[in-house]
Design a protein around this motif. Sequence first.
Motif, short mmCIF file in Angstrom:
data_model
loop_
_atom_site.label_atom_id
_atom_site.label_comp_id
_atom_site.label_asym_id
_atom_site.label_seq_id
_atom_site.Cartn_x
_atom_site.Cartn_y
_atom_site.Cartn_z
N GLU A 85 0.83 -1.21 0.00
CA GLU A 85 0.00 0.00 0.00
C GLU A 85 0.87 1.26 0.00
N ALA A 86 1.90 1.27 0.82
CA ALA A 86 2.79 2.43 0.89
C ALA A 86 3.48 2.67 -0.44
N VAL A 87 3.96 1.60 -1.08
CA VAL A 87 4.62 1.75 -2.37
C VAL A 87 3.62 2.21 -3.43
N GLY A 88 2.41 1.66 -3.40
CA GLY A 88 1.38 2.06 -4.35
C GLY A 88 0.98 3.52 -4.19
N ARG A 89 1.02 4.00 -2.97
CA ARG A 89 0.69 5.41 -2.72
C ARG A 89 1.85 6.32 -3.14
N GLY A 90 3.06 5.90 -2.87
CA GLY A 90 4.21 6.77 -3.11
C GLY A 90 4.74 6.76 -4.53
N CYS A 91 4.51 5.68 -5.27
CA CYS A 91 5.07 5.57 -6.61
C CYS A 91 4.02 5.95 -7.65
N PRO A 92 4.28 6.94 -8.50
CA PRO A 92 3.31 7.32 -9.52
C PRO A 92 3.24 6.35 -10.68
N ASP A 93 4.17 5.41 -10.74
CA ASP A 93 4.22 4.45 -11.83
C ASP A 93 3.55 3.14 -11.38
N THR A 94 2.24 3.09 -11.55
CA THR A 94 1.47 1.94 -11.07
C THR A 94 1.83 0.67 -11.82
N GLY A 95 2.21 0.78 -13.09
CA GLY A 95 2.63 -0.39 -13.84
C GLY A 95 3.82 -1.09 -13.22
N LEU A 96 4.78 -0.32 -12.75
CA LEU A 96 5.94 -0.88 -12.07
C LEU A 96 5.53 -1.61 -10.80
N VAL A 97 4.68 -0.98 -9.98
CA VAL A 97 4.27 -1.59 -8.72
C VAL A 97 3.45 -2.85 -8.98
N PHE A 98 2.60 -2.80 -10.00
CA PHE A 98 1.83 -3.99 -10.35
C PHE A 98 2.75 -5.13 -10.76
N GLY A 99 3.73 -4.85 -11.61
CA GLY A 99 4.65 -5.89 -12.04
C GLY A 99 5.39 -6.50 -10.87
N ALA A 100 5.78 -5.66 -9.91
CA ALA A 100 6.49 -6.15 -8.73
C ALA A 100 5.60 -7.02 -7.86
N ALA A 101 4.33 -6.62 -7.72
CA ALA A 101 3.39 -7.41 -6.91
C ALA A 101 3.12 -8.76 -7.56
N ALA A 102 2.95 -8.77 -8.89
CA ALA A 102 2.73 -10.03 -9.60
C ALA A 102 3.94 -10.95 -9.45
N HIS A 103 5.12 -10.39 -9.55
CA HIS A 103 6.38 -11.12 -9.36
C HIS A 103 6.41 -11.79 -7.99
N THR A 104 6.01 -11.04 -6.96
CA THR A 104 6.11 -11.54 -5.59
C THR A 104 5.04 -12.56 -5.26
N PHE A 105 3.78 -12.22 -5.53
CA PHE A 105 2.69 -13.06 -5.05
C PHE A 105 2.37 -14.23 -5.96
N ALA A 106 2.49 -14.05 -7.28
CA ALA A 106 2.16 -15.14 -8.22
C ALA A 106 3.34 -16.03 -8.55
#
Length: 381
Positions: free
Chosen positions: A74-95
């Motif tokens: 949540e903190a990274v999603g709030r602080g980073c304006p590049d949502t595509g990057l955060v999404f890719g990182a979350a997919a990498h981690t959880f999936a």
Amino acid sequence: MDVEFGWSNDQENRYHEALDATRAAFPADAVRESTYYTRKDWLQLGEIGMLGACLPTEFGGRGLGALDTARVVEAVGRGCPDTGLVFGAAAHTFACAMPIAAFASPAVKEQLLPELASGRLIAGNAMTEPEAGSDSSKLGLRTKPVSGGYLLNGTKSFVSNGPAADVYVAYGTTDPRAGFLGVTGIVVDRDTPGLSVSEPMAKMGLNSCPAGSITFTDCFVPDDRVLGGPGQGAAIFQHSMGWERACLFALYVGLLDRLVEQCVEFARERRQFGRRIAEFQSVANRIVDMKLRLESGRLLLYRACWEMDQGYPAVLAIALSKLAVSEGVLASATDAVRTFGGRGYLSADGIETVLRDAVPSTLFSGTSDIQRQLIAKEIGL
């Protein structure tokens, strides 16, 4: 049972450290509409602690539970304006990283998890196929047992991080007659002979995260790269989806938080007819609805993660959370465009980018229709 809505000092500090580090690493002008994230971006997310938040400490992770992991995301999603990057990182981690942590052999864990936690490796989840999206029991990728391993043949589509990834978690059919019980999960290195990766697909949103298709042609993978065991792939995939549907969507909670802040600030400053537009009830009510969606989705997400940490099945809580957050961010992004008016349609303020990034949230990790089916089943319909 006592209900606690507060955070410990450690939890508060962890959130704010992640938020401050993210803002420093990815300033407001970091959004890329025509280029993809870089290896430097990925390593920075590793340093912030997002990539390894829920991975075991012995492999370089932070060993956090679902709720504390979601707060970091949540903190990274709030602080980073590049949502595509955060999404890719979350997919990498959880999936990808989580099923490896839970089901891979000790040797594969030792080899891959430290690299995945640090950001030295990028992972892609290869489940979706052209003819198998929501119905993951009918996978066209064939994982044929051969001496010493498996031979893979078939194509995966919409692989987030696919064109950039170093390793893939792929799911294929070992026994076509067994349905879900015939699916096997396998870890495949990008440089495996017979594996080819497409160019990135052109997409509506999440543009900095490259997505593409992967083709396996007589691609041999040794036995020790199987997750769990033959036929356990469907259960492993559902385990990873629990983490993804709960924790990944924390990034959209963070995004919603930032979006509400932007709209409040704009409504206070923008004047029409001699008044701040915040004084017009139609504008104020719209932003109030955005805040309501934010807090409702946040509480449902926290509850889902709490249930996961308690060892509960959490199927209903996760489906409610995913549905509320994804539909909430899409509705609120539309309201933000209306609030900003003509400026919301332009790229400068990033509002139209948020809208495009919000649309796929109702599609991946199980569509909103799939979540409603899960909820209906869980409540006895």
